[in-house]
Design an enzyme around this catalytic site. Sequence first.
Site: not given
Length: 402
Positions: A90-91, A93-98, A209
């Site tokens: 899906l995308g 983010g700062g802490f890993g893929p989703v 955030d």
Amino acid sequence: SLGRSSRKRALLIIAVVAPLSSILLCFICSVVWMRRRRKGKANLNNQAATNRPEEDALVWRLEEKSSEFTLFDFSEILHATHNFSKENLLGRGGFGPVYKGQLPDEMEIAVKRLASHSGQGFTEFKNEVELIAKLQHNNLVKLLGCCIQGEEKVLVYEYLPNKSLDFFIFDANRTTLVDWKKRREIIEGIAQGLLYLHKHSRLRIIHRDLKASNILLDQDMNPKISDFGLAKIFSSNDIEGSTKRVVGTYGYMAPEYASEGIYSIKSDVFSFGVLLLEILSGKRNSGFHQYGDFLNLLGYSWQLWEGGGWLELLEVSIVKEIHTTEARRYVNIALMCVQESADDRPTMSEVVAMLTSESVILPEPNHPAYFNLRVSKVHESTSVVVPCSNNDVTITEEPDGR
Ligand SMILES: Nc1ncnc2c1ncn2[C@@H]1O[C@H](COP(=O)(O)OP(=O)(O)OP(=O)(O)O)[C@@H](O)[C@H]1O
């Protein structure tokens, strides 16, 4: 003949009802079996979990606290996401893929796979798990469960099909899909979700955030705040903290948080104000955009407000839908939220009151010093973690590209 026909009818009913009830029975049995199996796996998973005491303690606490919370087996996660396939991504983010996933009962899920190289990985993960598992609000993304296995740390959320708010409001081709009525509902939903975090949940939670990409939309375009990995828990007397590690996103951080690492519910209010200006204008606060003499939306908004031309701030597609008095009210509320001094900013209770009742009189916002700033290097909308000394202003570097 009457008796024969009623016997026939009875036989007919039995012929229809019997198979249906056995199907129903099978269905109930399989649901019970699947639940038991998952519980069993969770227990096995606990036994197999790494020996790190911190992780063991987390698993134990989770089991004790939340019965709705599922501890997934890593194989279940692999199965649900087709081995974390590209098609399911899906995308990032700062802490890993989703990844998008589907459970055997066909429920759709979003799986956040924590990048193993994330510096604060386990702690952020632990915070997120502990916090969201306890939270229940219509405007918050629901955390369904997690998976901790060796180095793998995974969060499982409800899947929200309509992407995030930034996808709509910053794209000229989609902006008309969210008219003023919808935007107003979205603004109020975000405000209610944040108020819950700050005040009505059992804990006091500062999100730290809040931004357009962290507002996910459900099938009816209702907003849900996501990404609580950066939030902090506060006891009821503790409303402000200070950190040497600033975690947040350029363009949304309150000045005292960006420069001194001081965060409070009022730094979230600042981010809410930025978000409100973005929803009204359809423009990002930071980025490569230039607004008149100003390099960010805040300066531009202040310029328009002080010159009385605030109507120009509004996204063209909503100008014709919104009443001038209402538009002025929303801009006024946004500017109150982004005031320089945290004390001058309203609380989220006050924001909700101002948004929902026209009888609440709005004070004039104070003119901030950053009105005169020409910010030159702020340019990303991704979460960043920057070390911060309490004396130095740190928002001078560009964040790492990912
Ligand atoms: N529950 C969900 N349902 C559907 N999509 C989701 C869900 N959670 C995240 N996503 C999508 O996955 C992508 C990454 O999300 P994530 O929250 O990790 O990062 P982000 O908010 O884009 O960035 P950052 O980590 O910098 O805050 C985004 O495109 C987001 O829309």
